[in-house]
Design a protein around this motif. Structure first.
Motif, short mmCIF file in Angstrom:
data_model
loop_
_atom_site.label_atom_id
_atom_site.label_comp_id
_atom_site.label_asym_id
_atom_site.label_seq_id
_atom_site.Cartn_x
_atom_site.Cartn_y
_atom_site.Cartn_z
N PHE A 134 0.82 -1.21 0.00
CA PHE A 134 0.00 0.00 0.00
C PHE A 134 0.86 1.26 0.00
CE2 PHE A 134 0.43 -1.46 4.35
CZ PHE A 134 0.88 -0.33 5.00
N LEU A 138 0.77 4.14 -2.77
CA LEU A 138 0.56 5.56 -2.50
C LEU A 138 1.63 6.41 -3.17
CD1 LEU A 138 -0.43 5.62 1.27
CD2 LEU A 138 -1.88 6.07 -0.69
N PHE A 247 -4.38 -4.53 -1.57
CA PHE A 247 -4.03 -3.14 -1.24
C PHE A 247 -3.98 -2.27 -2.48
CE2 PHE A 247 -2.16 -5.41 2.41
CZ PHE A 247 -2.90 -4.79 3.39
N SER A 250 -7.40 -1.41 -3.52
CA SER A 250 -8.14 -0.43 -2.73
C SER A 250 -7.54 0.97 -2.88
CB SER A 250 -8.25 -0.86 -1.26
OG SER A 250 -7.03 -0.74 -0.62
N VAL A 251 -6.26 1.08 -3.19
CA VAL A 251 -5.70 2.41 -3.43
C VAL A 251 -6.13 2.93 -4.80
CG1 VAL A 251 -3.57 3.70 -3.81
CG2 VAL A 251 -3.73 2.13 -1.90
N PHE B 231 -4.15 0.42 7.76
CA PHE B 231 -4.34 1.20 6.53
C PHE B 231 -5.73 0.99 5.98
CE2 PHE B 231 -4.17 1.33 1.88
CZ PHE B 231 -3.87 2.66 1.70
N LEU B 232 -6.21 -0.25 6.06
CA LEU B 232 -7.55 -0.53 5.56
C LEU B 232 -8.62 -0.16 6.59
CD1 LEU B 232 -6.99 -3.98 3.84
CD2 LEU B 232 -7.32 -1.78 2.73
N ALA B 250 -3.89 9.06 3.88
CA ALA B 250 -3.56 9.32 2.48
C ALA B 250 -4.58 8.70 1.53
CB ALA B 250 -2.16 8.80 2.17
N ARG B 251 -5.56 7.95 2.07
CA ARG B 251 -6.60 7.45 1.17
C ARG B 251 -7.49 8.61 0.73
NH1 ARG B 251 -9.29 2.12 3.54
NH2 ARG B 251 -9.89 1.67 1.41
N LEU B 256 -3.37 13.12 0.19
CA LEU B 256 -2.38 12.52 -0.69
C LEU B 256 -1.68 13.58 -1.53
CD1 LEU B 256 -1.25 9.76 -1.83
CD2 LEU B 256 -2.85 10.10 -3.70
N TRP B 263 1.67 11.70 5.36
CA TRP B 263 1.78 10.26 5.14
C TRP B 263 3.18 9.82 4.74
CZ3 TRP B 263 2.93 8.67 0.12
CH2 TRP B 263 2.71 9.61 -0.90
#
Lengths: 305, 295
Positions: A134, A138, A247, A250-251, B231-232, B250-251, B256, B263
């Motif tokens: 993840f 990012l 991951f 989902s990102v 994170f999730l 950062a989601r 972000l 982050w």
């Protein structure tokens, strides 16, 4: 094996606290206890666990995985099936990149042992193994989509536009590359170690003594044998790749199994969690089987029993 | 290695630990790992002594502030100091990792012991269970478990330790099966040694190398698992800080794109720590393997 898996998942999920009924009920206008009981009866939530399990299993064998609790009336099977394609696409692309990059880097590292190139690759591999999917996702999203605007920032196709291969590829490249990082690092380290071992063997020295050119010694003699443990590794780490894919999905909002599962877990949608877990687990078992078969095909010393 | 330490030369008079240390200290990567890890540990443990802000102090006059002289690493969306949260997050993340690995070592060793000393039927049963636990992709298993256990420090520890013992129990079983046939164990049995005596006086000391190496590498793994869960949004729940749930911010696209420091610092801390522990674990593995002297 798949059966045992389904029992395990089923038991685990029924241990979960919280009543799936709650999700149906609008907190602002609570249902009467009678109505809630009727709802429970209709969904079969009060039956004894073995009854619930076998009922589910009998239906599952015929392809009926039940209905999503959250999205009322939506059957699970198509929900899961429509997500398999995107996930397989993402994973296959990522794995392909990882295999090409990892094996190439591994060979270069092993051949130029202890050179600056080797040390550089090895350090990179260590960083790759130590960075979670993840985080690389990012960072990749930030640099390539936000800063450089080279790639779209999520989804699988541009909304509104019709399907086109170019659009799909543009959306695929970044997540697939990011997914491949951890795997490529792992493959590279195995390939390097395995090739170094093979290069020390007598038949390699014999080949060199016969005057075979170095390039062919490596490619035709050494690499073929060095690949064996790497194939096993690739098979046995599919599970890890699935984890990474969750991951990444989902990102990047990639409409695959991972995103489906994460959303289902967040909303306690048991039938969807079970369906998705079962399909993923079964896929991993099948892939492991395929790896064993490939292994036997590549290595004549192994007889398929 | 280049430096012929006295320890390897006069190995006849040195114990295995000294020789292991000799191998460890000649491994550059392992020492680098130690050199990164120790300062991180010191900073994380001592931060309340030298940093004026605490992780949950809200400063409404300083929302989303970039790193500067007052808040060295900036502040987050509700004005909390990032450095303080980073340090507190480190405490939580490392605690979760260490405790869950300790639990999984106990489970793993005991299961391995039961499998190797319990006879064929028990062995088969236990190992099939281990196979099953290893079939599911770890992250999937983690998600399912986490959806049951809920969020918070204790559930996260439980989930991670439940997930990580199978690999260890396999290694312990293999080692104990081998030990069981060794002469000194047979002799001890012949003298009427009890099972606990066999396990803890003979089995445990002779498997300590597996346990130490596993523990080190698994701590790195556990840090990543915790971060992934948080994170999730399934691991450590806010307002408690952890490196994973700081990354969770950062989601949101705004964070972000515009508040990078919120982050990137936890991400950097995460990678640096895990990298250092992995270097350390690799060094330990080589140090405990007497064959590595031969190369």
């Amino acid at each position: 094996m798949v059966l045992a898996l389904s029992v395990l998942v089923f038991i685990l999920l029924r241990l979960a606290p919280g009543d799936p009924i709650d999700a149906y009920v609008n907190p602002a206008s609570p249902l009467s206890p009678d109505a809630m009981q009727a709802l429970r009866d209709r969904l079969g939530l009060d039956a004894p666990l073995p009854v619930q399990y076998f009922g589910w299993l009998r239906a599952a064998v015929t392809g009926d995985l039940g209905f999503s609790i959250q999205r009322v009336g939506v059957p699970v099977l198509p929900l899961v099936l429509e997500r398999i394609g995107p996930t397989l696409l993402l994973m296959a692309a990522g794995l392909a990149i990882a295999i090409v990059v990892g094996i190439t880097a591994g060979i270069i590292s092993a051949v130029r042992r202890n050179s600056p190139t080797d040390i550089g690759f090895s350090v990179l591999a260590f960083v790759g193994i130590s960075s979670p999917a993840f985080l690389t996702a990012l960072l990749g999203l930030y640099f390539f989509s936000v800063q450089l605007r080279w790639a779209p920032s999520g989804g699988m196709l541009t909304p509104g536009a019709g399907f086109s291969l170019g659009d799909l590829l543009a959306h695929l490249v970044l997540p697939a590359c990011l997914l491949s990082i951890g795997h490529a690092a792992l493959i590279m380290r195995y390939m390097r170690a395995s090739l170094l071992e093979v290069l020390n063997q007598d038949y390699v020295r014999t080949a060199r003594a016969k005057g075979v050119r170095e390039f062919f010694v490596i490619v035709k003699h050494a690499v073929r044998n060095a690949l064996l443990p790497v194939i096993t590794l690739i098979g046995s780490t599919i599970g890890i790749a699935v984890g990474g894919a969750i991951f990444i999905e989902s990102v990047f909002n990639w409409p695959g199994m991972g995103l489906l599962l994460v959303n289902a877990v967040e909303t306690r949608d048991y039938p969807v969690i079970m369906g998705a877990t079962l399909v993923i687990g079964a896929t991993v078992i099948v892939v492991n089987l395929l790896t064993d078969i490939t292994y036997a095909a590549v290595d004549p010393r192994i007889q398929v029993a | 290695m280049t430096a012929e330490t006295p320890a390897t030369v006069r190995s006849a008079s040195k114990g295995p630990w000294v020789r292991a240390w000799g191998r460890f200290s000649s491994n550059g990567a392992a020492l680098a790992g130690l050199a990164i890890l120790v300062p991180i540990l010191v900073l994380v443990i001592s931060y309340p002594l030298w940093w004026p802000y605490s992780p949950n102090d809200i400063d409404l006059r300083a929302l989303n502030q970039a790193p500067g002289p007052v808040h060295w690493l900036g502040t987050d969306g509700v004005g909390r100091d990032i450095l303080a949260r980073l340090m507190q997050g480190g405490r939580i993340s490392l605690t979760v990792a260490v405790v869950s690995v300790a639990i999984s070592i106990v489970i793993g060793f005991l299961v391995g012991a039961i499998a190797s000393f319990g006879g064929k039927v028990v062995d088969n049963g236990v190992m099939r269970l281990v196979d099953l636990a290893m079939t599911l992709p770890p992250v999937i298993f983690l998600l399912v478990l986490a959806s049951i256990a809920g969020t918070g420090v204790a559930p996260t520890i439980v989930v991670i330790s439940l997930l990580s013992w199978p690999v260890l129990s396999r290694m312990v079983r293999a080692r104990l099966l081998e030990l069981r046939e060794r002469d000194f164990v047979v002799a001890a049995r012949g003298m009427g040694a009890s099972l606990p005596h066999l396990l803890f006086r003979h089995g445990l000391p002779n498997s300590i190398d597996i346990l130490v190496v596993y523990a080190t590498l698994q701590i790195a793994n556990a840090i990543l698992l915790e971060a992934g869960l948080s994170f999730l949004g399934l691991g450590i729940a806010p307002p408690e800080a952890s490196w994973g749930n700081m990354l969770n911010a950062a989601r949101s696209t705004v964070v972000l794109e515009q508040y990078v420091w919120q982050w990137m610092f936890p991400g950097g801390a995460l990678v640096l720590t895990v990298l250092a522990i992995n270097f350390l674990g690799d060094g330990l593995r080589d140090a405990f393997d007497p064959r590595s002297d031969l190369n």
